[in-house]
Design a protein around this motif. Structure first.
Motif, mmCIF file in Angstrom:
data_model
loop_
_atom_site.group_PDB
_atom_site.id
_atom_site.type_symbol
_atom_site.label_atom_id
_atom_site.label_comp_id
_atom_site.label_asym_id
_atom_site.label_seq_id
_atom_site.Cartn_x
_atom_site.Cartn_y
_atom_site.Cartn_z
ATOM 1 N N UNK A 141 0.805 -1.218 0.000
ATOM 2 C CA UNK A 141 0.000 0.000 0.000
ATOM 3 C C UNK A 141 0.838 1.267 0.000
ATOM 4 N N UNK A 142 1.931 1.249 0.745
ATOM 5 C CA UNK A 142 2.703 2.473 0.936
ATOM 6 C C UNK A 142 4.182 2.247 0.648
ATOM 7 N N UNK A 143 4.804 3.257 0.027
ATOM 8 C CA UNK A 143 6.255 3.286 -0.097
ATOM 9 C C UNK A 143 6.730 4.426 0.788
ATOM 10 N N UNK A 144 7.496 4.087 1.799
ATOM 11 C CA UNK A 144 7.964 5.085 2.746
ATOM 12 C C UNK A 144 8.962 6.026 2.075
ATOM 13 N N UNK A 145 9.029 7.281 2.530
ATOM 14 C CA UNK A 145 9.924 8.247 1.902
ATOM 15 C C UNK A 145 11.393 8.051 2.254
ATOM 16 N N UNK A 146 11.663 7.288 3.336
ATOM 17 C CA UNK A 146 13.050 7.083 3.758
ATOM 18 C C UNK A 146 13.165 5.733 4.457
#
Length: 174
Positions: A141-146
């Motif tokens: 669902x999500x790709x983290x920014x870092x």
């Protein structure tokens, strides 16, 4: 829950449940049946939430490979007490997240090398940008920014905080 290791909120409970629905929707569009293999203990919470949203026939099993979060060189023993035959079946390996990707890459390679699944896929709530490339379909669902270390919703710090119902940045003690 109070802990000096729980920092800035990354995903609240509603965002996590939205993420579960996103991943379930992707899987429901792709599969008519599959064997779910949950990576334990980290993937238990996400697996439990996710499978209740899946609308296809499934069987469930589990696998483990203890590691330290963020460890790219995990060499611990893979434990898979196969309870369900996966030969000729679609297999979805479910974990809470792909952080460095080292452990998941080993798990996928182990299943590929030792079992004759029809296909292997991965489902996680989120992935991190610095992760290793794993050459199977990945549903998240999500790709983290870092690549910040996170705790909660299955992710531990020193084998604690898995039961925190949201995801936060880790604050290491000094």
């Amino acid at each position: 829950m109070k802990s000096e290791h729980i920092g800035e909120l990354v995903l609240n409970e509603a965002q996590i449940q939205d993420g579960v629905k996103i991943v379930a929707s992707k899987l429901n569009a792709q599969f008519q049946d599959a064997v779910i293999i949950s990576v334990v203990p980290g993937g238990i919470l996400f697996t439990a939430d996710l499978v209740r949203q899946l609308m296809f026939e499934l069987s469930m099993d589990y696998i483990s490979c203890p590691h330290i979060p963020g460890d790219r060189s995990n060499a611990s023993k893979i434990v898979y007490h196969q309870n369900i035959c996966i030969e000729g079946k679609h297999v979805i390996v479910i974990d809470d997240a792909i952080e460095s990707g080292g452990t998941m890459k080993r798990l996928i390679q182990h299943l590929s090398d030792h079992y004759k699944a029809k296909s292997l896929s991965i489902a996680t709530l989120f992935v991190k940008p610095g992760r290793e490339i794993i050459a199977v379909p990945q549903y998240f669902a999500y790709e983290m920014p870092n690549d910040d270390l996170l705790v909660g919703y299955g992710l531990p710090w020193q084998d604690k905080l898995r039961n925190v119902p949201y995801l936060s940045k880790l604050v290491k003690g000094y």
